[in-house]
Design a protein around this motif. Structure first.
Motif, PDB file in Angstrom:
ATOM      1  N   ASN A 249       0.463 -19.057 -13.665  1.00 55.77           N
ATOM      2  CA  ASN A 249      -0.096 -19.311 -14.991  1.00 55.77           C
ATOM      3  C   ASN A 249       1.021 -19.744 -15.939  1.00 55.77           C
ATOM      4  OD1 ASN A 249       1.147 -16.995 -15.870  1.00 55.77           O
ATOM      5  ND2 ASN A 249      -0.700 -15.738 -15.755  1.00 55.77           N
ATOM      6  N   LYS A 250       0.610 -20.279 -17.116  1.00 58.92           N
ATOM      7  CA  LYS A 250       1.607 -20.890 -18.014  1.00 58.92           C
ATOM      8  C   LYS A 250       2.696 -19.904 -18.405  1.00 58.92           C
ATOM      9  CE  LYS A 250      -0.692 -24.739 -20.158  1.00 58.92           C
ATOM     10  NZ  LYS A 250      -2.073 -24.634 -20.540  1.00 58.92           N
ATOM     11  N   LYS A 251       2.291 -18.650 -18.639  1.00 62.47           N
ATOM     12  CA  LYS A 251       3.292 -17.667 -19.100  1.00 62.47           C
ATOM     13  C   LYS A 251       4.055 -17.088 -17.923  1.00 62.47           C
ATOM     14  CE  LYS A 251       0.037 -16.312 -22.610  1.00 62.47           C
ATOM     15  NZ  LYS A 251      -1.266 -15.743 -22.293  1.00 62.47           N
ATOM     16  N   GLU A 252       3.603 -17.377 -16.739  1.00 64.23           N
ATOM     17  CA  GLU A 252       4.147 -16.811 -15.495  1.00 64.23           C
ATOM     18  C   GLU A 252       4.259 -15.291 -15.550  1.00 64.23           C
ATOM     19  OE1 GLU A 252       7.461 -17.428 -12.134  1.00 64.23           O
ATOM     20  OE2 GLU A 252       7.320 -18.997 -13.646  1.00 64.23           O
ATOM     21  N   THR A 253       3.161 -14.678 -15.971  1.00 57.22           N
ATOM     22  CA  THR A 253       3.134 -13.221 -16.003  1.00 57.22           C
ATOM     23  C   THR A 253       2.540 -12.673 -14.707  1.00 57.22           C
ATOM     24  OG1 THR A 253       1.039 -13.450 -17.117  1.00 57.22           O
ATOM     25  CG2 THR A 253       2.936 -12.908 -18.499  1.00 57.22           C
ATOM     26  N   ASN A 254       2.048 -13.567 -13.833  1.00 63.91           N
ATOM     27  CA  ASN A 254       1.401 -13.053 -12.632  1.00 63.91           C
ATOM     28  C   ASN A 254       2.402 -12.758 -11.514  1.00 63.91           C
ATOM     29  OD1 ASN A 254       1.526 -15.827 -12.884  1.00 63.91           O
ATOM     30  ND2 ASN A 254      -0.103 -16.225 -11.417  1.00 63.91           N
ATOM     31  N   GLU A 255       2.637 -11.485 -11.282  1.00 66.43           N
ATOM     32  CA  GLU A 255       3.587 -11.074 -10.255  1.00 66.43           C
ATOM     33  C   GLU A 255       3.042 -11.321  -8.853  1.00 66.43           C
ATOM     34  OE1 GLU A 255       2.259  -6.449 -10.851  1.00 66.43           O
ATOM     35  OE2 GLU A 255       4.114  -6.812  -9.799  1.00 66.43           O
ATOM     36  N   THR A 256       1.762 -11.668  -8.780  1.00 69.94           N
ATOM     37  CA  THR A 256       1.137 -11.780  -7.464  1.00 69.94           C
ATOM     38  C   THR A 256       1.161 -13.215  -6.901  1.00 69.94           C
ATOM     39  OG1 THR A 256      -0.909 -11.811  -8.701  1.00 69.94           O
ATOM     40  CG2 THR A 256      -0.383  -9.772  -7.593  1.00 69.94           C
ATOM     41  N   THR A 257       1.923 -14.107  -7.522  1.00 68.79           N
ATOM     42  CA  THR A 257       2.027 -15.477  -7.014  1.00 68.79           C
ATOM     43  C   THR A 257       2.685 -15.504  -5.637  1.00 68.79           C
ATOM     44  OG1 THR A 257       2.286 -16.231  -9.245  1.00 68.79           O
ATOM     45  CG2 THR A 257       3.023 -17.727  -7.553  1.00 68.79           C
ATOM     46  N   ASN A 258       3.579 -14.552  -5.419  1.00 68.05           N
ATOM     47  CA  ASN A 258       4.288 -14.482  -4.152  1.00 68.05           C
ATOM     48  C   ASN A 258       3.437 -13.657  -3.173  1.00 68.05           C
ATOM     49  OD1 ASN A 258       5.923 -13.698  -2.025  1.00 68.05           O
ATOM     50  ND2 ASN A 258       7.786 -13.737  -3.270  1.00 68.05           N
ATOM     51  N   TYR A 259       2.819 -14.343  -2.224  1.00 68.77           N
ATOM     52  CA  TYR A 259       1.875 -13.679  -1.315  1.00 68.77           C
ATOM     53  C   TYR A 259       2.562 -12.683  -0.387  1.00 68.77           C
ATOM     54  CZ  TYR A 259      -2.258 -16.053  -2.914  1.00 68.77           C
ATOM     55  OH  TYR A 259      -3.316 -16.461  -3.691  1.00 68.77           O
ATOM     56  N   LEU A 260       3.847 -12.949  -0.074  1.00 65.62           N
ATOM     57  CA  LEU A 260       4.554 -11.995   0.786  1.00 65.62           C
ATOM     58  C   LEU A 260       4.743 -10.667   0.048  1.00 65.62           C
ATOM     59  CD1 LEU A 260       5.902 -11.429   3.479  1.00 65.62           C
ATOM     60  CD2 LEU A 260       7.998 -12.475   2.616  1.00 65.62           C
ATOM     61  N   LYS A 261       4.936 -10.729  -1.280  1.00 66.30           N
ATOM     62  CA  LYS A 261       5.051  -9.493  -2.069  1.00 66.30           C
ATOM     63  C   LYS A 261       3.755  -8.689  -2.029  1.00 66.30           C
ATOM     64  CE  LYS A 261       8.426 -10.229  -5.649  1.00 66.30           C
ATOM     65  NZ  LYS A 261       8.678 -10.879  -6.915  1.00 66.30           N
ATOM     66  N   CYS A 262       2.655  -9.399  -2.028  1.00 72.39           N
ATOM     67  CA  CYS A 262       1.337  -8.723  -2.085  1.00 72.39           C
ATOM     68  C   CYS A 262       0.895  -8.183  -0.736  1.00 72.39           C
ATOM     69  CB  CYS A 262       0.262  -9.705  -2.536  1.00 72.39           C
ATOM     70  SG  CYS A 262       0.614 -10.453  -4.090  1.00 72.39           S
ATOM     71  N   TYR A 263       1.323  -8.853   0.353  1.00 69.89           N
ATOM     72  CA  TYR A 263       0.748  -8.536   1.674  1.00 69.89           C
ATOM     73  C   TYR A 263       1.811  -8.252   2.734  1.00 69.89           C
ATOM     74  CZ  TYR A 263      -3.437 -10.368  -0.549  1.00 69.89           C
ATOM     75  OH  TYR A 263      -4.493 -10.573  -1.414  1.00 69.89           O
ATOM     76  N   HIS A 264       3.036  -7.836   2.299  1.00 73.31           N
ATOM     77  CA  HIS A 264       4.124  -7.627   3.261  1.00 73.31           C
ATOM     78  C   HIS A 264       3.732  -6.605   4.332  1.00 73.31           C
ATOM     79  CE1 HIS A 264       5.206  -3.748   1.398  1.00 73.31           C
ATOM     80  NE2 HIS A 264       4.696  -4.323   0.326  1.00 73.31           N
ATOM     81  N   PHE A 265       2.879  -5.644   3.986  1.00 73.81           N
ATOM     82  CA  PHE A 265       2.502  -4.610   4.972  1.00 73.81           C
ATOM     83  C   PHE A 265       1.720  -5.253   6.129  1.00 73.81           C
ATOM     84  CE2 PHE A 265       0.093  -1.034   6.707  1.00 73.81           C
ATOM     85  CZ  PHE A 265       1.048  -0.029   6.755  1.00 73.81           C
ATOM     86  N   LEU A 266       0.836  -6.189   5.804  1.00 73.94           N
ATOM     87  CA  LEU A 266       0.077  -6.857   6.881  1.00 73.94           C
ATOM     88  C   LEU A 266       1.006  -7.767   7.695  1.00 73.94           C
ATOM     89  CD1 LEU A 266      -3.273  -7.784   5.060  1.00 73.94           C
ATOM     90  CD2 LEU A 266      -2.592  -5.650   6.150  1.00 73.94           C
ATOM     91  N   GLU A 267       1.962  -8.394   7.000  1.00 74.99           N
ATOM     92  CA  GLU A 267       2.931  -9.240   7.711  1.00 74.99           C
ATOM     93  C   GLU A 267       3.777  -8.354   8.639  1.00 74.99           C
ATOM     94  OE1 GLU A 267       2.519 -12.254   7.755  1.00 74.99           O
ATOM     95  OE2 GLU A 267       4.392 -13.286   8.221  1.00 74.99           O
ATOM     96  N   GLY A 268       4.036  -7.119   8.194  1.00 74.80           N
ATOM     97  CA  GLY A 268       4.768  -6.174   9.045  1.00 74.80           C
ATOM     98  C   GLY A 268       3.948  -5.815  10.280  1.00 74.80           C
ATOM     99  N   LEU A 269       2.655  -5.552  10.087  1.00 76.51           N
ATOM    100  CA  LEU A 269       1.792  -5.238  11.242  1.00 76.51           C
ATOM    101  C   LEU A 269       1.803  -6.392  12.248  1.00 76.51           C
ATOM    102  CD1 LEU A 269      -1.341  -3.666   9.482  1.00 76.51           C
ATOM    103  CD2 LEU A 269       0.316  -2.457  10.888  1.00 76.51           C
ATOM    104  N   ALA A 270       1.819  -7.618  11.717  1.00 75.15           N
ATOM    105  CA  ALA A 270       1.808  -8.791  12.607  1.00 75.15           C
ATOM    106  C   ALA A 270       3.150  -8.961  13.320  1.00 75.15           C
ATOM    107  CB  ALA A 270       1.472 -10.047  11.801  1.00 75.15           C
ATOM    108  N   ASN A 271       4.176  -8.247  12.827  1.00 79.66           N
ATOM    109  CA  ASN A 271       5.515  -8.318  13.432  1.00 79.66           C
ATOM    110  C   ASN A 271       5.985  -6.915  13.785  1.00 79.66           C
ATOM    111  OD1 ASN A 271       6.610 -11.211  13.048  1.00 79.66           O
ATOM    112  ND2 ASN A 271       5.693 -10.741  11.062  1.00 79.66           N
ATOM    113  N   TYR A 272       5.083  -6.108  14.322  1.00 76.30           N
ATOM    114  CA  TYR A 272       5.295  -4.671  14.479  1.00 76.30           C
ATOM    115  C   TYR A 272       6.635  -4.323  15.138  1.00 76.30           C
ATOM    116  CZ  TYR A 272       4.008   0.189  15.550  1.00 76.30           C
ATOM    117  OH  TYR A 272       3.957   1.551  15.641  1.00 76.30           O
ATOM    118  N   ASN A 273       6.976  -5.023  16.218  1.00 75.93           N
ATOM    119  CA  ASN A 273       8.186  -4.642  16.959  1.00 75.93           C
ATOM    120  C   ASN A 273       9.488  -4.950  16.231  1.00 75.93           C
ATOM    121  OD1 ASN A 273       6.949  -3.373  19.019  1.00 75.93           O
ATOM    122  ND2 ASN A 273       6.809  -5.198  20.338  1.00 75.93           N
TER     123      ASN A 273
END
Ligand SMILES: C[S@@+](CC[C@H](N)C(=O)[O-])C[C@H]1O[C@@H](n2cnc3c(N)ncnc32)[C@H](O)[C@@H]1O
Length: 373
Positions: A249-273
């Motif tokens: 957004n114009k003010k760039e107040t949305n911390e959720t633009t970075n999808y890895l920040k929002c979903y790192h836990f699922l990315e971890g599950l996909a890379n469990y080992n």
């Protein structure tokens, strides 16, 4: 095998689409709710091959698959591309009752890894839930009754159900904060859904496995799922490219633009080992190291990033999903699109996402499609 005529008839029939049968998703920025509108504006375009370059939950790819197109789903995050394998690329493998039984055995077998239980104490889930998560991951790793693509699709369906179960049990359906206390604190709530969070992983897993099974269908046209940054894709030879990039957004107040920040836990599950090696142990919520590295959608150069994208796919019909109030502005994007495409036009509807940002003007918020033909 269908004859050509039968296949054509099947494709025509598929244009009457039952949107109720689509994946239910809790993914940030998902276009699930506006698919009928998207369908309305794409069904008369001429295309057979389509790239969904920022695939996310897969709901737009699923629409294109239902339209009988040869779909290439892509997302930079591995967990998403696994969803793409399960419901887009996979045309006929489903998860059987006996697979569920076998999974219970596989969970118990071999050296039991308790990584989540040890590492994520008190962060996202309760101790017994963390244990369950380790169990299912052990189960997936030990899956051995199948081979080749069948094994790959069975595993991807298991992950599909696992990811959906993880999302539904999280406040805001995100992992950007270690806010398990929101679930456990003994307070009056006027937000979220305690009842939903407290239902068991096992129940949700079985529910989403059934959902995944219902989503699998043979479109009679090859579909693919890729796991690359769009900027690294070599093949640009698609009739149509659908772009739904992260939104600033114009003010760039949305911390959720970075999808890895929002979903790192699922990315971890996909890379469990190799998860342990990926974690930043100095962060409060145990997210990934170098979380901003490689994220092209940042304020400093976002206009150049959009130009790079449009230029890259200039030989295809481009459909860009966007919304009002963004950086760059819609006018800037139209101007860039006109540099590379002859016929440029926009369509829009009023729309507000479930997770609306503070300060969002609901009356003025619009979802926009920018076409470059
Ligand atoms: C707005 S979401 C897409 C939502 C999707 N259309 C849906 O309906 O679910 C943007 C997606 O782009 C992905 N992404 C971010 N940067 C990317 C990149 N450089 N290449 C490919 N995918 C990227 C994110 O992981 C995220 O899933």
């Amino acid at each position: 095998m269908m004859s050509r005529t039968e296949s054509r008839i099947a494709k025509t029939t598929m244009t009457e689409i039952d949107f109720k049968s689509f994946p239910t998703t809790r993914y940030q920025g998902s276009k699930r709710k506006i698919l009928p509108w998207l369908h309305e504006h794409t069904k008369n375009l001429e295309f057979n091959t389509v790239l969904d370059a920022f695939g996310g939950s897969g709901s737009v790819s699923y629409l294109f698959k239902k339209m009988g197109k040869s779909v290439t789903y892509n997302d930079k995050l591995k967990f998403n591309s696994i969803i793409g394998k399960a419901i887009i690329e996979n045309q006929n493998v489903t998860f059987l009752k006996e697979d569920l039984e076998n999974l219970k055995e596989w969970i118990k077998s071999n050296d039991y890894n308790d990584f989540i239980e040890k590492t994520f104490k008190g962060i996202y889930y309760l101790p017994k839930e963390n244990k369950w998560l380790d169990g299912i991951n052990n189960g997936i790793i030990n899956m051995n009754h199948y081979r080749g693509k069948t094994l790959e699709y069975k595993k991807s369906m298991t992950y599909y159900a696992l990811f959906q179960a993880c999302l539904i049990k999280r406040p805001y359906n995100l992992f950007h904060r270690n806010n398990l206390s929101m679930r456990t604190a003994d307070v009056e709530r006027n937000f979220g859904n305690k009842v939903t969070w407290e239902k068991s992983f096992k129940m949700y897993f079985e529910k989403f496995i059934l959902e995944a099974n219902k989503l699998v269908f043979d479109s009679q046209t090859p579909c693919f799922s890729l796991n690359k940054s769009v900027f690294d894709l070599d093949n640009v030879d698609y009739d149509l490219v659908y772009l739904d990039p992260p939104y600033l957004n114009k003010k760039e107040t949305n911390e959720t633009t970075n999808y890895l920040k929002c979903y790192h836990f699922l990315e971890g599950l996909a890379n469990y080992n190799k998860w342990e090696k990926l974690i930043d142990f100095n962060s409060a919520n145990l997210r990934f190291k170098n979380i901003d590295k490689g994220n092209h959608f940042r304020r400093e150069n976002v206009t150049e990033t959009f130009e790079e994208l449009i230029k890259k796919f200039q030989n295809s019909t481009i459909v860009l999903s966007y919304k009002s109030g963004g950086n760059p502005s819609i006018d800037t994007l139209v101007r860039i699109m006109k540099k590379y495409k002859k016929n440029v036009y926009t369509r829009s509807i009023p729309y507000v996402y479930a997770l609306k940002r503070p300060g969002t003007d609901i009356k003025k918020s619009r979802e926009v499609l920018i076409f470059g033909i």
